[in-house]
Design a protein around this motif. Sequence first.
Motif, mmCIF file in Angstrom:
data_model
loop_
_atom_site.group_PDB
_atom_site.id
_atom_site.type_symbol
_atom_site.label_atom_id
_atom_site.label_comp_id
_atom_site.label_asym_id
_atom_site.label_seq_id
_atom_site.Cartn_x
_atom_site.Cartn_y
_atom_site.Cartn_z
ATOM 1 N N LEU A 109 0.811 -1.215 0.000
ATOM 2 C CA LEU A 109 0.000 0.000 0.000
ATOM 3 C C LEU A 109 0.848 1.271 0.000
ATOM 4 C CD1 LEU A 109 -2.780 -1.032 2.563
ATOM 5 C CD2 LEU A 109 -2.788 -1.244 0.058
ATOM 6 N N ARG A 110 2.167 1.103 0.107
ATOM 7 C CA ARG A 110 3.096 2.244 0.127
ATOM 8 C C ARG A 110 2.696 3.264 1.186
ATOM 9 N NH1 ARG A 110 3.985 3.327 -6.393
ATOM 10 N NH2 ARG A 110 4.706 1.221 -6.898
ATOM 11 N N LEU A 111 2.467 2.748 2.367
ATOM 12 C CA LEU A 111 2.020 3.620 3.451
ATOM 13 C C LEU A 111 3.136 4.558 3.899
ATOM 14 C CD1 LEU A 111 0.039 1.078 5.672
ATOM 15 C CD2 LEU A 111 -0.851 2.631 3.932
ATOM 16 N N GLY A 112 2.761 5.725 4.329
ATOM 17 C CA GLY A 112 3.725 6.694 4.849
ATOM 18 C C GLY A 112 3.086 7.524 5.943
ATOM 19 N N GLY A 113 3.892 8.312 6.628
ATOM 20 C CA GLY A 113 3.378 9.213 7.645
ATOM 21 C C GLY A 113 2.661 8.503 8.769
ATOM 22 N N LEU A 114 1.492 9.044 9.150
ATOM 23 C CA LEU A 114 0.738 8.521 10.278
ATOM 24 C C LEU A 114 0.275 7.089 10.037
ATOM 25 C CD1 LEU A 114 -0.591 8.979 13.027
ATOM 26 C CD2 LEU A 114 -2.564 9.956 11.831
ATOM 27 N N ALA A 115 -0.148 6.770 8.813
ATOM 28 C CA ALA A 115 -0.631 5.419 8.516
ATOM 29 C C ALA A 115 0.476 4.385 8.738
ATOM 30 C CB ALA A 115 -1.138 5.347 7.074
ATOM 31 N N ARG A 116 1.690 4.697 8.309
ATOM 32 C CA ARG A 116 2.793 3.761 8.496
ATOM 33 C C ARG A 116 3.127 3.590 9.975
ATOM 34 N NH1 ARG A 116 8.372 5.389 5.922
ATOM 35 N NH2 ARG A 116 7.192 5.217 3.982
ATOM 36 N N VAL A 117 3.104 4.689 10.725
ATOM 37 C CA VAL A 117 3.381 4.609 12.159
ATOM 38 C C VAL A 117 2.368 3.715 12.854
ATOM 39 C CG1 VAL A 117 3.335 5.945 14.307
ATOM 40 C CG2 VAL A 117 4.592 6.816 12.337
ATOM 41 N N LEU A 118 1.088 3.890 12.523
ATOM 42 C CA LEU A 118 0.040 3.112 13.191
ATOM 43 C C LEU A 118 0.104 1.632 12.830
ATOM 44 C CD1 LEU A 118 -2.984 5.576 12.917
ATOM 45 C CD2 LEU A 118 -1.588 5.078 14.925
ATOM 46 N N VAL A 119 0.362 1.319 11.552
ATOM 47 C CA VAL A 119 0.453 -0.077 11.149
ATOM 48 C C VAL A 119 1.673 -0.735 11.784
ATOM 49 C CG1 VAL A 119 0.878 -1.622 9.186
ATOM 50 C CG2 VAL A 119 -0.836 0.180 9.010
ATOM 51 N N ALA A 120 2.817 -0.055 11.757
ATOM 52 C CA ALA A 120 4.031 -0.610 12.352
ATOM 53 C C ALA A 120 3.865 -0.819 13.850
ATOM 54 C CB ALA A 120 5.221 0.304 12.069
ATOM 55 N N TRP A 121 3.139 0.088 14.493
ATOM 56 C CA TRP A 121 2.894 -0.050 15.940
ATOM 57 C C TRP A 121 1.905 -1.171 16.233
ATOM 58 C CZ3 TRP A 121 -1.903 1.102 18.374
ATOM 59 C CH2 TRP A 121 -1.884 1.002 19.765
ATOM 60 N N GLY A 122 0.763 -1.179 15.538
ATOM 61 C CA GLY A 122 -0.270 -2.164 15.817
ATOM 62 C C GLY A 122 0.153 -3.587 15.504
ATOM 63 N N LEU A 123 0.981 -3.770 14.464
ATOM 64 C CA LEU A 123 1.422 -5.100 14.062
ATOM 65 C C LEU A 123 2.862 -5.353 14.488
ATOM 66 C CD1 LEU A 123 -0.188 -5.279 10.501
ATOM 67 C CD2 LEU A 123 -1.008 -6.322 12.630
ATOM 68 N N SER A 124 3.219 -4.840 15.633
ATOM 69 C CA SER A 124 4.566 -5.063 16.175
ATOM 70 C C SER A 124 4.562 -6.273 17.092
ATOM 71 C CB SER A 124 5.040 -3.834 16.953
ATOM 72 O OG SER A 124 4.209 -3.631 18.085
ATOM 73 N N GLY A 125 5.750 -6.728 17.469
ATOM 74 C CA GLY A 125 5.839 -7.825 18.416
ATOM 75 C C GLY A 125 5.220 -7.474 19.756
ATOM 76 N N TRP A 126 5.387 -6.224 20.192
ATOM 77 C CA TRP A 126 4.781 -5.787 21.447
ATOM 78 C C TRP A 126 3.269 -5.933 21.378
ATOM 79 C CZ3 TRP A 126 7.673 -4.642 25.604
ATOM 80 C CH2 TRP A 126 9.008 -4.305 25.411
ATOM 81 N N GLY A 127 2.669 -5.423 20.298
ATOM 82 C CA GLY A 127 1.221 -5.489 20.161
ATOM 83 C C GLY A 127 0.710 -6.912 20.123
ATOM 84 N N SER A 128 1.412 -7.779 19.401
ATOM 85 C CA SER A 128 0.994 -9.176 19.311
ATOM 86 C C SER A 128 1.039 -9.854 20.673
ATOM 87 C CB SER A 128 1.904 -9.919 18.325
ATOM 88 O OG SER A 128 1.881 -9.299 17.061
ATOM 89 N N MET A 129 2.089 -9.587 21.439
ATOM 90 C CA MET A 129 2.201 -10.170 22.779
ATOM 91 C C MET A 129 1.035 -9.720 23.658
ATOM 92 S SD MET A 129 4.882 -12.149 23.557
ATOM 93 C CE MET A 129 5.343 -11.787 25.243
ATOM 94 N N VAL A 130 0.722 -8.431 23.639
ATOM 95 C CA VAL A 130 -0.369 -7.909 24.469
ATOM 96 C C VAL A 130 -1.697 -8.537 24.074
ATOM 97 C CG1 VAL A 130 -1.681 -5.839 25.055
ATOM 98 C CG2 VAL A 130 0.802 -5.733 24.961
ATOM 99 N N MET A 131 -1.971 -8.629 22.768
ATOM 100 C CA MET A 131 -3.246 -9.194 22.318
ATOM 101 C C MET A 131 -3.372 -10.667 22.686
ATOM 102 S SD MET A 131 -3.746 -7.406 18.581
ATOM 103 C CE MET A 131 -2.876 -5.887 18.283
ATOM 104 N N LEU A 132 -2.300 -11.423 22.510
ATOM 105 C CA LEU A 132 -2.348 -12.839 22.850
ATOM 106 C C LEU A 132 -2.518 -13.054 24.355
ATOM 107 C CD1 LEU A 132 0.368 -14.334 20.461
ATOM 108 C CD2 LEU A 132 -2.090 -14.814 20.430
ATOM 109 N N LEU A 133 -1.847 -12.227 25.147
ATOM 110 C CA LEU A 133 -1.993 -12.360 26.596
ATOM 111 C C LEU A 133 -3.397 -11.975 27.047
ATOM 112 C CD1 LEU A 133 1.450 -10.976 27.797
ATOM 113 C CD2 LEU A 133 0.593 -13.300 28.110
ATOM 114 N N CYS A 134 -3.974 -10.941 26.408
ATOM 115 C CA CYS A 134 -5.367 -10.585 26.730
ATOM 116 C C CYS A 134 -6.305 -11.739 26.392
ATOM 117 C CB CYS A 134 -5.778 -9.329 25.960
ATOM 118 S SG CYS A 134 -5.020 -7.808 26.561
#
Length: 326
Positions: free
Chosen positions: A254-279
Motif C-alpha cells: 500500500l506504500r504507506l507513509g506518515g501517520l498510517a505507516r506509524v500506526l500499522v508498524a505499531w499495531g502489528l509489532s511484536g509488542w502489540g501481538s504479545m499484548v493481544m495474545l496475553l489478553c
Amino acid sequence: MNTKEQLRLLILAVLDRQPEHGYAIAQAIKARSEGVLTAKEGSLYPALHLLEKEGLVESSEVDVRGRTRREYRLTDAGRTALARARGEWQRQTQAVGAVVGEVEMAWNIHPHWSAPLTPKLWLEIATHGLAPQAAERVRAEHLAHLDDAVDAGESVEDVLREWGDPHRANDAFRKAHLTVTDRGLLHPGYALSAAGWRRAVFEESEFGRSGVVVLLPMLFSLFREFFTPNVALMSVLGLVLVVPTLRWFLIAALRLGGLARVLVAWGLSGWGSMVMLLCLALRHPPQGGNDTWGLGLTLTLGLLWFWRLGAALRALHKVESSNAVN
C-alpha cells in the motif's frame, strides 16, 4: 514569563532588527543590555532550534568573512509572536514594579557554571543520542561560535562556561531534534520483495534473529499454560512469522507513509501481538491457576506498547515540523 520565555523574547527582539548568526545574537543581547544580560550558548542554540521548529525563525548557511555560518531570520509568524511577547513582558514588568517598587534588576539566563571540559567532550555530551544529521548541525554551530569567540579575544574556558551544562543542553536539543530512539520508532518502510520480507521477519522485528531463537521456547512454554499445545504453537508462529509478514505486506504493497505507516508498524509489532495474545489468554485461564502474574505482565507490556505509540507520534511530529520549516 519564565526564564525560557525571556530568552525567546530576547532572541526575537535581536532578529527583529536584522538576521544574525548565533554568536552575533549572543553578543547583541550582551551589548544592548550593557552586559547585564547574557545568553548562555547552552540554552541559546536549543532555543533557536525550537523557534525554527515552531516556524518563528528560519535559517540558512551564509558566508561570513570566508567562514560558513548559519544565519537566523525572523518570519512573519515570529514578528507576530514578538509583538505578543512584548505586550506580555510590559504588562508583567509594570505589575512587578507596582508591587516591589523600583529595583535594579540584574540577572543571567543561567548561573555561572564551570567544569574541566573540552569543547570536544562538551559536544559529545550535548549531542548524545541525537540523530546524525541533528548532531552534525549542533557541532557545526557551536564550533563556529567557538571560532568567533576566540577571534574576539575570549578564552576557550570562558566560552565553555558560557555554553553551560551540556546535559541541560542535550535535554533541550532532544526536544527540538530527532534522536536515535525517535528514528528507531519511525518505520522506514519496506520494498515489496523477498529481501523486504526477510528484513521484516528476521532483522527488523523487536526480537531479531537471535532473539527469535531464544524467544520461541519461552513463548511456547508461556502459551501452553493457557492453550492446548497445538494452539500454543500456532500462537508462537503467528507472533514471530505471520504478524511481521502482514506488517511487511501492508506497508510495502500500500506504500504507506506518515501517520498510517506509524500506526500499522505499531499495531502489528511484536509488542502489540504479545499484548493481544496475553489478553486472549487471560479470558481462559488454566483451571486452578492464578492469573495475577499474567495480568501484571499484560498491563506492563500494554503500557510499554502504548508508550511506544506516543513516542512514535512525537517523533513524527518533529519530522513534520522540520519538513514544514524547510
